[in-house]
Motif scaffolding. Structure first.
Motif, PDB file in Angstrom:
ATOM      1  N   GLY A  36       1.313  12.232  -4.822  1.00  0.00           N
ATOM      2  CA  GLY A  36       2.308  12.189  -3.768  1.00  0.00           C
ATOM      3  C   GLY A  36       2.481  10.441  -3.335  1.00  0.00           C
ATOM      4  N   ALA A  38       3.230   7.825  -5.246  1.00  0.00           N
ATOM      5  CA  ALA A  38       4.196   7.158  -5.524  1.00  0.00           C
ATOM      6  C   ALA A  38       5.538   7.380  -4.824  1.00  0.00           C
ATOM      7  CB  ALA A  38       4.577   7.564  -6.854  1.00  0.00           C
ATOM      8  N   ALA A  39       5.731   8.555  -4.064  1.00  0.00           N
ATOM      9  CA  ALA A  39       6.992   8.935  -3.418  1.00  0.00           C
ATOM     10  C   ALA A  39       7.009   8.281  -1.937  1.00  0.00           C
ATOM     11  CB  ALA A  39       7.027  10.380  -3.213  1.00  0.00           C
ATOM     12  N   LEU A  40       5.805   7.688  -1.714  1.00  0.00           N
ATOM     13  CA  LEU A  40       5.955   6.828  -0.462  1.00  0.00           C
ATOM     14  C   LEU A  40       6.643   5.545  -0.341  1.00  0.00           C
ATOM     15  CD1 LEU A  40       2.223   7.663   0.516  1.00  0.00           C
ATOM     16  CD2 LEU A  40       4.281   8.949   1.440  1.00  0.00           C
ATOM     17  N   ARG A  42       8.959   2.660  -0.271  1.00  0.00           N
ATOM     18  CA  ARG A  42      10.247   2.555   0.297  1.00  0.00           C
ATOM     19  C   ARG A  42      11.178   1.490  -0.144  1.00  0.00           C
ATOM     20  NH1 ARG A  42       8.058   6.135   2.715  1.00  0.00           N
ATOM     21  NH2 ARG A  42       7.851   6.487   4.920  1.00  0.00           N
TER      22      ARG A  42
END
Length: 211
Positions: A36, A38-40, A42
């Motif tokens: 997870g 990569a999904a952080l 911004r």
């Protein structure tokens, strides 16, 4: 912060500690989800700044009796592993003048690291780990593995400091008849803080009457 900036390197997850545990395994065991990360990331267009409020890691504010510090730069870091190879021998039968004591050489090298780390303004240098082999009370140490951690807010200054440390340690090794091998494994550049954000924080601090 690297994940939030979209700069997290997945290869970091394969790094292992001294017990052979990877960072990925440690995160999973802790309840984290490496997949997870990569999904952080911004969108830079949606944010103006990244601000970290931090308790001071060192003693300076306490010593100066100041409540607040505004960071001007994050230190650049050089890290290396050093291996010093001497010769084992019986502590009771090898004369002092014939010894190639790896630990005695490293003791002198640690002094070099401390002295040079204190020579320049805002530089620090540390030997945080030292492993002695064979590690017996009646055996002259044959090998010592130790670490170097050198930091400065200016990369040119840091590299000059590290160069001086390595040169003097090599001179110690030559004089004492031991072998020295250096394995650098980190070269993290210094990161100056955004000057406009620093100015805003300084103005806000002054406006509230805080030193």
């Amino acid at each position: 912060s690297s994940a939030l900036a979209g700069r997290y390197d997945p290869a970091w997850l394969d790094g292992r500690d001294q017990d052979g545990t990877t960072l990925r395994e440690a995160l999973v065991a802790f309840g984290g989800d490496p997949a997870g990360i990569a999904a952080l990331a911004r969108d830079p267009a949606a944010y103006r700044a990244y601000l970290e409020v931090h308790i001071e890691q060192g003693p300076l504010l306490e010593v100066e009796n100041l409540p607040v510090g505004i960071v001007s730069a994050i230190n650049g870091i050089t890290r290396a592993r050093a291996h010093v190879i001497g010769e084992a021998g019986h502590a009771g039968t090898v004369p002092m003048g014939l010894r190639r004591d790896a630990l005695a050489a490293v003791a002198e090298m640690v002094g070099v690291v401390e002295r040079i780390g204190a020579t320049r303004t805002d530089t620090v240098a540390t030997v945080g780990v030292a492993q002695v082999r064979p590690g017996a009370i009646n055996v002259i140490p044959a090998r010592v593995d130790f670490t170097l951690d050198a930091r400065a807010p200016d990369d040119v200054v840091r590299r000059a400091m590290v160069g001086d440390i390595l040169a003097e340690c090599e001179a110690v090794a030559a004089r004492r008849g031991v072998r020295l091998a250096i394995e650098p494994f980190m070269d993290s550049p210094a990161t100056p803080m955004d000057p406009e954000l620093v100015r805003i924080l300084e103005d806000a601090t002054v406006a509230t009457g805080i030193s």
